[in-house]
Design a protein around this motif. Structure first.
Motif, mmCIF file in Angstrom:
data_model
loop_
_atom_site.group_PDB
_atom_site.id
_atom_site.type_symbol
_atom_site.label_atom_id
_atom_site.label_comp_id
_atom_site.label_asym_id
_atom_site.label_seq_id
_atom_site.Cartn_x
_atom_site.Cartn_y
_atom_site.Cartn_z
ATOM 1 N N LEU A 102 0.549 4.207 -3.123
ATOM 2 C CA LEU A 102 0.371 5.876 -3.045
ATOM 3 C C LEU A 102 1.672 6.117 -3.048
ATOM 4 O O LEU A 102 0.886 7.322 -3.143
ATOM 5 C CB LEU A 102 -0.319 6.029 -0.778
ATOM 6 N N GLN A 117 0.622 -1.188 0.309
ATOM 7 C CA GLN A 117 -0.124 -0.270 -0.369
ATOM 8 C C GLN A 117 1.361 0.893 0.207
ATOM 9 O O GLN A 117 0.936 2.036 -0.780
ATOM 10 C CB GLN A 117 -1.524 -0.259 1.229
ATOM 11 N N ALA A 177 1.164 7.282 -6.707
ATOM 12 C CA ALA A 177 -0.053 7.930 -7.667
ATOM 13 C C ALA A 177 0.372 9.266 -7.366
ATOM 14 O O ALA A 177 0.305 10.418 -7.511
ATOM 15 C CB ALA A 177 -1.210 7.302 -6.539
ATOM 16 N N LEU A 178 1.140 9.858 -5.941
ATOM 17 C CA LEU A 178 1.143 11.131 -5.497
ATOM 18 C C LEU A 178 3.042 11.601 -6.203
ATOM 19 O O LEU A 178 2.270 12.472 -6.837
ATOM 20 C CB LEU A 178 2.248 10.659 -4.030
ATOM 21 N N ALA A 196 -7.133 12.205 1.940
ATOM 22 C CA ALA A 196 -7.991 13.144 0.549
ATOM 23 C C ALA A 196 -8.044 14.322 1.622
ATOM 24 O O ALA A 196 -7.605 15.399 0.138
ATOM 25 C CB ALA A 196 -9.126 12.309 -0.003
ATOM 26 N N TYR A 255 -6.671 -0.018 -1.214
ATOM 27 C CA TYR A 255 -6.364 1.020 -1.140
ATOM 28 C C TYR A 255 -7.156 2.208 -1.581
ATOM 29 O O TYR A 255 -6.464 3.458 -0.789
ATOM 30 C CB TYR A 255 -5.191 0.695 -2.977
ATOM 31 N N ALA A 256 -8.576 2.814 -1.693
ATOM 32 C CA ALA A 256 -9.461 2.920 -1.957
ATOM 33 C C ALA A 256 -9.853 3.622 -0.962
ATOM 34 O O ALA A 256 -9.876 4.744 -0.591
ATOM 35 C CB ALA A 256 -10.331 2.045 -2.600
ATOM 36 N N ARG A 257 -9.821 2.493 0.222
ATOM 37 C CA ARG A 257 -10.274 2.935 1.823
ATOM 38 C C ARG A 257 -8.585 4.065 1.870
ATOM 39 O O ARG A 257 -9.400 5.011 2.675
ATOM 40 C CB ARG A 257 -10.402 1.896 2.343
ATOM 41 N N ILE A 258 -7.444 3.835 1.634
ATOM 42 C CA ILE A 258 -6.776 4.172 2.307
ATOM 43 C C ILE A 258 -6.268 6.278 1.237
ATOM 44 O O ILE A 258 -6.610 7.075 1.928
ATOM 45 C CB ILE A 258 -5.232 3.679 2.321
ATOM 46 N N GLN A 259 -6.806 6.330 0.076
ATOM 47 C CA GLN A 259 -6.942 7.271 -0.897
ATOM 48 C C GLN A 259 -7.587 8.071 -0.074
ATOM 49 O O GLN A 259 -7.883 9.368 -0.024
ATOM 50 C CB GLN A 259 -7.116 6.931 -2.080
ATOM 51 N N GLU A 260 -9.512 7.275 0.104
ATOM 52 C CA GLU A 260 -10.224 8.288 0.623
ATOM 53 C C GLU A 260 -10.029 8.683 1.714
ATOM 54 O O GLU A 260 -10.058 9.865 2.425
ATOM 55 C CB GLU A 260 -11.474 7.038 1.100
#
Length: 211
Positions: A24, A20, A27-28, A208, A200-205
């Protein structure tokens, strides 16, 4: 220049935090941010040498206080050489484990006094604390099964902590959840039992509004 963000990833072995963290980071960087990835123990050449001592199953006789001091020796080097310079340059630092790991593994797991851990943290880290800590939580059975599968795939050279008893790992998990409950403003707790994309979706949210 504004100080960068310091984000740590924590959790039991096999929780998926390393995967994870890398997702991230990618993405960053894709969003144009400067990102430094590091790991504890490790993160520097000196830290990697200490890591080999700490995680080698041949070193089962290592004393708990020796273990504690070695973790902070690695961390002091990492903070001085990698983490603080990157933060001072305005970069985002993603770190795979930090002092929270020591509080739960050497504190809750080994039974060492938390005050002693925090005294060493003050010396090694000079007041540096994460801005955000992502705690990926999984149950004991999932953790042990994933760690065993990973070690079968990559070898046993870093399995010393994995080889501890189920009671040890249960104490670690309970320690993590207690830390998160005590500092909800810093911790983001993510259920790690789902697939990689779902985690990962939960971490992004969750991140944010923080990064």
């Amino acid at each position: 220049m504004p100080r960068g963000k310091f984000i740590t990833f924590e959790g039991m072995d096999g929780c998926g935090k390393t995967t994870q963290l890398r997702l991230l980071a990618s993405a960053l960087r894709g969003a144009g941010r400067e990102v430094v990835e590091t790991v504890e123990p490790g993160g520097t050449d000196i830290g990697q040498q200490i890591r080999r001592i700490l995680l080698d199953p041949a070193n089962a006789a290592i004393h708990a206080r020796t273990e504690l001091l070695l973790y902070f020796a690695s961390r002091a080097q990492n903070v001085a050489q990698v983490i603080r310079p990157a933060l001072d340059a305005g970069q985002i630092v993603l770190c795979d484990r930090f002092t929270d790991s020591t509080l739960v593994y050497q504190g809750c797991g080994r039974g060492l006094d938390a005050a002693t851990v925090l005294q060493l943290d003050a010396i090694a880290c000079q007041g540096l604390r994460p801005d955000v800590t992502v705690l990926i939580d999984i149950d004991l059975e999932t953790s042990l099964a994933r760690a065993k599968k990973r070690n079968a795939r990559i070898g046993q050279s870093e399995s010393r902590i994995d080889d501890e008893s189920a009671a040890f790992h249960d104490a670690v998990r309970r320690g993590y959840l207690a830390l998160a409950a005590h500092e909800p403003e810093r911790f983001v707790v993510i259920d790690g039992r789902t697939d990689v994309g779902g985690v990962y979706a939960r971490i992004q949210e969750a991140l944010a509004t923080r990064v």
